[in-house]
Scaffold this motif. Structure first.
Motif, PDB file in Angstrom:
ATOM      1  N   HIS A   4     -20.061 -14.722  10.974  1.00  0.00           N
ATOM      2  CA  HIS A   4     -18.872 -13.911  10.709  1.00  0.00           C
ATOM      3  C   HIS A   4     -17.690 -14.504  11.454  1.00  0.00           C
ATOM      4  N   LEU A   5     -16.628 -14.809  10.725  1.00  0.00           N
ATOM      5  CA  LEU A   5     -15.479 -15.499  11.297  1.00  0.00           C
ATOM      6  C   LEU A   5     -14.200 -14.690  11.084  1.00  0.00           C
ATOM      7  N   PRO A   6     -13.247 -14.808  12.011  1.00  0.00           N
ATOM      8  CA  PRO A   6     -11.927 -14.217  11.760  1.00  0.00           C
ATOM      9  C   PRO A   6     -11.292 -14.837  10.523  1.00  0.00           C
ATOM     10  N   PHE A   7     -10.421 -14.081   9.893  1.00  0.00           N
ATOM     11  CA  PHE A   7      -9.766 -14.560   8.675  1.00  0.00           C
ATOM     12  C   PHE A   7      -8.996 -15.855   8.952  1.00  0.00           C
ATOM     13  N   GLY A   8      -9.122 -16.778   7.998  1.00  0.00           N
ATOM     14  CA  GLY A   8      -8.463 -18.069   8.128  1.00  0.00           C
ATOM     15  C   GLY A   8      -9.331 -19.151   8.723  1.00  0.00           C
ATOM     16  N   GLU A   9     -10.528 -18.788   9.216  1.00  0.00           N
ATOM     17  CA  GLU A   9     -11.419 -19.779   9.824  1.00  0.00           C
ATOM     18  C   GLU A   9     -12.577 -20.173   8.921  1.00  0.00           C
ATOM     19  N   GLY A  10     -12.659 -19.570   7.747  1.00  0.00           N
ATOM     20  CA  GLY A  10     -13.748 -19.882   6.827  1.00  0.00           C
ATOM     21  C   GLY A  10     -13.227 -20.271   5.464  1.00  0.00           C
ATOM     22  N   ALA A  23      -3.114  -7.265   9.688  1.00  0.00           N
ATOM     23  CA  ALA A  23      -1.933  -7.965   9.184  1.00  0.00           C
ATOM     24  C   ALA A  23      -2.317  -8.945   8.076  1.00  0.00           C
ATOM     25  N   TYR A  24      -3.433  -9.645   8.264  1.00  0.00           N
ATOM     26  CA  TYR A  24      -3.905 -10.593   7.250  1.00  0.00           C
ATOM     27  C   TYR A  24      -4.243  -9.876   5.946  1.00  0.00           C
ATOM     28  N   LEU A  25      -4.978  -8.776   6.044  1.00  0.00           N
ATOM     29  CA  LEU A  25      -5.384  -8.052   4.846  1.00  0.00           C
ATOM     30  C   LEU A  25      -4.184  -7.441   4.131  1.00  0.00           C
ATOM     31  N   LYS A  26      -3.236  -6.906   4.876  1.00  0.00           N
ATOM     32  CA  LYS A  26      -2.042  -6.331   4.253  1.00  0.00           C
ATOM     33  C   LYS A  26      -1.251  -7.400   3.515  1.00  0.00           C
ATOM     34  N   ALA A  27      -1.177  -8.598   4.091  1.00  0.00           N
ATOM     35  CA  ALA A  27      -0.462  -9.689   3.441  1.00  0.00           C
ATOM     36  C   ALA A  27      -1.194 -10.185   2.204  1.00  0.00           C
ATOM     37  N   ALA A  28      -2.528 -10.097   2.212  1.00  0.00           N
ATOM     38  CA  ALA A  28      -3.338 -10.590   1.094  1.00  0.00           C
ATOM     39  C   ALA A  28      -3.514  -9.563  -0.007  1.00  0.00           C
ATOM     40  N   GLU A  29      -3.183  -8.282   0.285  1.00  0.00           N
ATOM     41  CA  GLU A  29      -3.419  -7.204  -0.673  1.00  0.00           C
ATOM     42  C   GLU A  29      -2.433  -7.282  -1.829  1.00  0.00           C
ATOM     43  N   PRO A  30      -2.923  -7.172  -3.071  1.00  0.00           N
ATOM     44  CA  PRO A  30      -1.998  -7.171  -4.206  1.00  0.00           C
ATOM     45  C   PRO A  30      -1.149  -5.911  -4.202  1.00  0.00           C
ATOM     46  N   ALA A  31       0.092  -6.061  -4.670  1.00  0.00           N
ATOM     47  CA  ALA A  31       0.983  -4.900  -4.760  1.00  0.00           C
ATOM     48  C   ALA A  31       0.449  -3.924  -5.802  1.00  0.00           C
ATOM     49  N   THR A  32       0.711  -2.635  -5.561  1.00  0.00           N
ATOM     50  CA  THR A  32       0.273  -1.618  -6.535  1.00  0.00           C
ATOM     51  C   THR A  32       1.452  -1.060  -7.320  1.00  0.00           C
ATOM     52  N   ALA A  33       2.585  -1.666  -7.147  1.00  0.00           N
ATOM     53  CA  ALA A  33       3.748  -1.186  -7.900  1.00  0.00           C
ATOM     54  C   ALA A  33       4.369  -2.364  -8.643  1.00  0.00           C
ATOM     55  N   GLU A  34       5.628  -2.707  -8.346  1.00  0.00           N
ATOM     56  CA  GLU A  34       6.301  -3.726  -9.106  1.00  0.00           C
ATOM     57  C   GLU A  34       5.667  -5.087  -8.907  1.00  0.00           C
TER      58      GLU A  34
END
Length: 289
Positions: A227-233, A273-284
């Motif tokens: 299991h690795l932090p995001f961006g390390e795998g 922060a990583y997940l929020k940046a990677a999450e697709p928008a649900t509006a426009e």
């Protein structure tokens, strides 16, 4: 379509008191917590479990955190052997200890209003035939599924690399063996999909969508169960989150970094922060609502 609900696993915050961990996650903006029942947090074997659970539930409510209950504590039952005993143990009494832990977890989950109770099969014991082990697993889960059905809490089995039930094919084998009970669901670990499934993680989400009740997420590399932090795998996270959006997943997406507790607070912050940046928008311009 609602935003995804992100959580962080307490097995990655074991250097913090449980109340401090919950407060941290709420302050960072998490929607929930993946709560591992263990001696350093909510000990499932210590006295006054009902009262302690009620107190945790009240705290979760005050903080506005949802919860899933996880049962992957390393030494909660056996102080000398990690994750033992399992549901596959040749000794009936040892299996019963694991079943009792899961029954306690179901009661805790019901008291907390949890989204799901997580569990796994365990490693195939030496000298045990594979077919016999599958039947042993199914038999051991019967009372747990009955309790989960009674309490209205899904039991979410996790395919774990190296275990008897290691992949999605194994989950479906168990599901068919048990007669596809409504209370039986899936914990989908995104990193595990990257590690060993033949299809990419986003495709695994789409294929398993009808059964997903809990999601664990982290980075991981092909063929290496670490299991690795995001961006390390190697996990391509945005398509995974988009697939979860598309299926209108309403459970928790819990960051799973059990070997990084020494850096837990910092990783909880950077992971969200990583997940929020990677999450697709649900509006426009994003996934249609």
């Amino acid at each position: 379509m609602s935003d995804l609900r992100f959580a962080y696993g307490t097995n990655g915050l074991t250097d913090l008191r449980l109340d401090d961990a919950l407060t941290l996650l709420a302050d960072l903006g998490y929607d929930g917590v993946s709560l591992t029942l263990d001696h350093m947090h909510l000990d499932p074997l210590a006295p006054d479990l009902t009262a302690r659970t009620r107190s945790v539930g009240q705290r979760l409510t005050r903080l506005g955190l949802g919860v899933a209950v996880e049962t992957g504590a390393r030494y909660v039952l056996d102080p000398a052997r990690k994750h033992h005993p399992t549901l596959l143990d040749p000794d009936a009494g040892a299996r019963a200890a694991r079943v009792d832990l899961l029954l306690r977890a179901v009661r805790v989950a019901a008291e907390l209003g949890a989204r799901a109770v997580h569990c796994f099969s365990g490693v195939l014991p030496p000298g045990t035939a594979e077919d016999a082990a599958w039947q042993r697993l199914a038999d051991a889960l019967h009372p747990v599924l009955e309790a989960a059905t009674s309490e209205g809490v899904p039991l979410a089995v996790e395919p774990e690399p190296g275990h008897l039930l290691a992949d999605l094919a194994g989950f479906h084998r168990l599901r068919r063996t048990l007669g596809d009970p409504p209370a039986l669901g899936l914990t989908l670990d995104v990193g595990h999909c990257q590690c060993l499934e033949p299809e990419p993680p986003a495709d695994c989400v789409r294929a398993a969508a009808p059964w997903i009740r809990h999601v664990q997420i982290e980075d991981m590399r092909r063929g290496v169960h670490e299991h690795l932090p995001f961006g390390e795998g190697e996990v391509d996270v945005p398509p995974v989150l988009e697939a979860l959006h598309a299926m209108d997943y309403r459970g928790l997406v819990g960051v799973e970094l059990p070997r990084h507790s020494h850096a837990g607070p910092a990783l909880a912050r950077s992971s969200l922060a990583y997940l929020k940046a990677a999450e697709p928008a649900t509006a426009e311009g994003g996934v249609p609502c």
